[in-house]
Write a protein that holds these residues in place. Structure first.
Motif, PDB file in Angstrom:
ATOM      1  N   ASP A 166       0.847  -1.193   0.000  1.00 26.13           N
ATOM      2  CA  ASP A 166       0.000   0.000   0.000  1.00 26.13           C
ATOM      3  C   ASP A 166       0.881   1.240   0.000  1.00 26.13           C
ATOM      4  N   THR A 167       0.263   2.376  -0.319  1.00 24.74           N
ATOM      5  CA  THR A 167       0.872   3.693  -0.135  1.00 24.74           C
ATOM      6  C   THR A 167      -0.058   4.501   0.748  1.00 24.74           C
ATOM      7  N   PHE A 168       0.495   5.109   1.792  1.00 25.34           N
ATOM      8  CA  PHE A 168      -0.306   5.876   2.735  1.00 25.34           C
ATOM      9  C   PHE A 168      -0.108   7.369   2.486  1.00 25.34           C
ATOM     10  N   TYR A 169      -1.186   8.068   2.144  1.00 28.55           N
ATOM     11  CA  TYR A 169      -1.244   9.533   1.984  1.00 28.55           C
ATOM     12  C   TYR A 169      -0.007  10.110   1.287  1.00 28.55           C
ATOM     13  N   SER A 170       0.520   9.406   0.323  1.00 29.90           N
ATOM     14  CA  SER A 170       1.709   9.803  -0.443  1.00 29.90           C
ATOM     15  C   SER A 170       2.913  10.104   0.447  1.00 29.90           C
TER      16      SER A 170
ATOM     17  N   HIS B 145      -7.726   1.356   7.857  1.00 29.96           N
ATOM     18  CA  HIS B 145      -7.597   2.762   7.460  1.00 29.96           C
ATOM     19  C   HIS B 145      -8.884   3.501   7.830  1.00 29.96           C
ATOM     20  N   ASP B 146      -8.747   4.740   8.320  1.00 31.75           N
ATOM     21  CA  ASP B 146      -9.906   5.586   8.598  1.00 31.75           C
ATOM     22  C   ASP B 146      -9.500   7.042   8.409  1.00 31.75           C
TER      23      ASP B 146
ATOM     24  N   LEU C 137      -7.753  14.481   7.779  1.00 32.23           N
ATOM     25  CA  LEU C 137      -6.955  13.651   8.686  1.00 32.23           C
ATOM     26  C   LEU C 137      -7.080  12.172   8.308  1.00 32.23           C
ATOM     27  N   GLU C 138      -5.940  11.482   8.198  1.00 24.00           N
ATOM     28  CA  GLU C 138      -5.920  10.051   7.893  1.00 24.00           C
ATOM     29  C   GLU C 138      -5.106   9.306   8.949  1.00 24.00           C
ATOM     30  N   VAL C 139      -5.619   8.151   9.362  1.00 20.01           N
ATOM     31  CA  VAL C 139      -4.916   7.294  10.317  1.00 20.01           C
ATOM     32  C   VAL C 139      -4.965   5.862   9.791  1.00 20.01           C
ATOM     33  N   ILE C 140      -3.815   5.209   9.817  1.00 21.81           N
ATOM     34  CA  ILE C 140      -3.721   3.808   9.382  1.00 21.81           C
ATOM     35  C   ILE C 140      -3.038   3.011  10.474  1.00 21.81           C
TER      36      ILE C 140
ATOM     37  N   VAL D 101       1.230   2.684  13.798  1.00 19.46           N
ATOM     38  CA  VAL D 101       0.187   3.639  13.422  1.00 19.46           C
ATOM     39  C   VAL D 101       0.821   4.736  12.578  1.00 19.46           C
ATOM     40  N   PHE D 102       0.199   5.014  11.431  1.00 23.00           N
ATOM     41  CA  PHE D 102       0.647   6.092  10.543  1.00 23.00           C
ATOM     42  C   PHE D 102      -0.405   7.202  10.549  1.00 23.00           C
ATOM     43  N   ILE D 103       0.055   8.456  10.677  1.00 18.68           N
ATOM     44  CA  ILE D 103      -0.848   9.607  10.728  1.00 18.68           C
ATOM     45  C   ILE D 103      -0.322  10.641   9.739  1.00 18.68           C
ATOM     46  N   ASN D 104      -1.202  11.164   8.906  1.00 19.10           N
ATOM     47  CA  ASN D 104      -0.752  12.053   7.830  1.00 19.10           C
ATOM     48  C   ASN D 104      -0.536  13.499   8.264  1.00 19.10           C
ATOM     49  N   GLU D 105      -0.807  13.811   9.548  1.00 19.91           N
ATOM     50  CA  GLU D 105      -0.602  15.167  10.048  1.00 19.91           C
ATOM     51  C   GLU D 105       0.332  15.137  11.254  1.00 19.91           C
ATOM     52  N   GLU D 106       1.006  16.250  11.468  1.00 17.39           N
ATOM     53  CA  GLU D 106       2.052  16.317  12.493  1.00 17.39           C
ATOM     54  C   GLU D 106       1.476  16.225  13.903  1.00 17.39           C
ATOM     55  N   LEU D 107       2.192  15.537  14.774  1.00 16.58           N
ATOM     56  CA  LEU D 107       1.901  15.465  16.206  1.00 16.58           C
ATOM     57  C   LEU D 107       3.126  15.959  16.967  1.00 16.58           C
ATOM     58  N   THR D 108       2.916  16.709  18.011  1.00 17.73           N
ATOM     59  CA  THR D 108       4.035  17.071  18.879  1.00 17.73           C
ATOM     60  C   THR D 108       4.554  15.814  19.571  1.00 17.73           C
ATOM     61  N   ALA D 109       5.744  15.903  20.139  1.00 13.07           N
ATOM     62  CA  ALA D 109       6.333  14.732  20.811  1.00 13.07           C
ATOM     63  C   ALA D 109       5.444  14.241  21.946  1.00 13.07           C
ATOM     64  N   GLY D 110       4.908  15.185  22.719  1.00 20.34           N
ATOM     65  CA  GLY D 110       4.032  14.794  23.817  1.00 20.34           C
ATOM     66  C   GLY D 110       2.755  14.146  23.323  1.00 20.34           C
ATOM     67  N   THR D 111       2.230  14.616  22.194  1.00 20.90           N
ATOM     68  CA  THR D 111       1.006  14.050  21.631  1.00 20.90           C
ATOM     69  C   THR D 111       1.235  12.628  21.148  1.00 20.90           C
ATOM     70  N   LEU D 112       2.446  12.335  20.688  1.00 17.63           N
ATOM     71  CA  LEU D 112       2.765  10.951  20.304  1.00 17.63           C
ATOM     72  C   LEU D 112       2.590  10.006  21.496  1.00 17.63           C
ATOM     73  N   LEU D 113       2.975  10.474  22.685  1.00 15.36           N
ATOM     74  CA  LEU D 113       2.801   9.649  23.886  1.00 15.36           C
ATOM     75  C   LEU D 113       1.327   9.438  24.202  1.00 15.36           C
ATOM     76  N   VAL D 114       0.534  10.492  24.035  1.00 15.20           N
ATOM     77  CA  VAL D 114      -0.914  10.347  24.248  1.00 15.20           C
ATOM     78  C   VAL D 114      -1.480   9.362  23.237  1.00 15.20           C
TER      79      VAL D 114
END
Length: 392
Positions: free
Chosen positions: A11-15, A111-112, A117-120, A163-176
């Motif tokens: 697959d290819t996720f959000y290019s 995928h959803d 926003l895309e999350v895989i 988990v792949f997310i097409n938008e940026e997360l801060t470092a702390g948000t990655l932990l959440v």
């Protein structure tokens, strides 16, 4: 002669990332920079310079001999990284690797999306070493290295989640996000009533679970939270739940239907098919014992009977957790056991019919006596099932 294996693009996720499978390896190649949180021994933690994420089958789930891959992965992670990347044809050392005994052909992808926003979620899953947080440990790491404890080391079995997310997360948000993904995993194990192999509790994960979350950098939206109230948190929860359900089915044949079994519901208390049939048969006349043995599957998977058994187990759990006081243990469990008799026999009988017969059983003492009560209830129900049915 060394065998050559083709690389299959999955697959290819959000290019932003391509997903491939090659032999015992599933790997993501990042086409754009990502911020990545992982539990990997090499290049783990929070990184922004990784080119690849790998999930690798290091051994078979049971009794694998003649390989040092698992030991190398644990004790020499850099050597392990180089060995696996060379087999995948990856030249970069900016790689993080998750390892498992699960077959890479059983990788599940969910995928959803919502607006932009895309999350895989990509998951492999084995539960042969499923455990509950707080269960007895098998080793301790101290100043002198690893020390084995009295408890037996676990077999291979791991839930690996990427988990792949097409938008940026801060470092702390990655932990959440990792917390929400872990809760999603546990929710599936709870729904399927997966037992701990090290206590009589329900599993919350396995002893070797690994996770990686990759969020694309440089996007217009930078997420500062991923909790369960946020849409991002919802998508993480839903995709991880969906991928894990698929992976458990593919790797282990575990589904909601497969868990509809009285024996499987009781196994965390020490129940087995052999123990069950022997104990119930001992309380039945010989001809009824043979009838039970020949019709075991029907009795074991009957949804009404399974429901009654599960209700009895729930009462036992409530007593164990202290929600119900010990003073009401006999009343609560005996009345639920009477419902098992009703479910097995198909006859309307008052609970008082059996209370005197079971008075010697103290189901609060141990799992042993709890199972004894269950066995007695099944025997009573099966003995009554056909009684008087062929009389005019």
């Amino acid at each position: 002669m060394r065998a050559k294996f083709a690389t299959m693009k999955l697959d290819t996720f959000y290019s932003g990332a391509d997903l491939y499978r090659k032999e015992k390896i599933v790997y993501a190649h990042f086409l754009k920079p990502h911020r990545i949180l992982s539990t990997c021994r090499s290049n783990g933690g929070v990184r922004e310079d990784l080119d690849y994420l790998i999930n690798h089958q290091a051994c078979e789930p049971s009794q694998h001999t003649g390989t040092d891959l698992c030991e190398v992965a644990m004790l020499e992670p850099l050597r392990y990284l180089k060995r696996i990347t060379s087999k995948a044809g990856i030249e970069s050392e900016r790689v993080a690797i998750l390892h498992t005994a699960a077959n890479m052909n059983n990788t599940a992808i969910e995928h959803d999306d919502f607006d932009e926003l895309e999350v895989i979620a990509v998951c492999t899953a084995g539960v042969s070493n499923a455990g509950r947080a707080g269960d007895p440990a098998s080793y301790h790491q101290g100043p002198d290295g690893i020390k084995k404890l009295a408890f037996s080391p676990p077999p291979a079995g791991t839930i690996n989640t990427i988990v792949f997310i097409n938008e940026e997360l801060t470092a702390g948000t990655l932990l959440v996000a990792a917390t929400v993904a872990t809760e999603a995993k546990t929710s599936i194990l709870q729904e399927l009533r997966i037992p701990s192999h090290y206590s009589d509790g329900l599993a919350t994960g396995t002893g070797t679970d690994q996770i990686a979350i990759a969020a694309q950098l440089g996007t217009a939206v930078v997420h500062t939270d991923a909790n369960k109230h946020s849409k991002l948190g919802e998508l993480i929860g839903q995709t991880v739940r969906g991928a894990l359900k698929q992976a458990l089915n593919l790797q282990c044949g575990i589904t909601a239907d497969s868990r509809r079994s009285s024996i499987l519901q009781l196994e965390r208390f020490g129940e087995t098919r052999e123990r069950f049939t022997q104990a119930v048969s001992n309380a039945l006349p010989p001809e009824m014992s043979a009838l039970l043995a020949n019709n075991f599957l029907s009795v074991n998977h009957d949804p009404i009977i399974v429901a009654a058994v599960q209700a009895c187990i729930h009462i036992k759990d409530q007593l164990t957790w202290g929600i119900l006081p010990p003073s009401c243990a006999k009343d609560s469990l005996f009345y639920q056991a009477a419902l098992i008799v009703h479910s097995v026999s198909g006859k309307s009988l008052t609970p008082e019919t059996f209370l005197n017969d079971w008075s010697a059983i103290n189901p609060t003492v141990s799992n042993e006596t709890f199972l004894e009560l269950i066995h007695q209830a099944f025997a009573c129900g099966f003995a009554l099932k056909w009684q008087g049915r062929f009389e005019d």
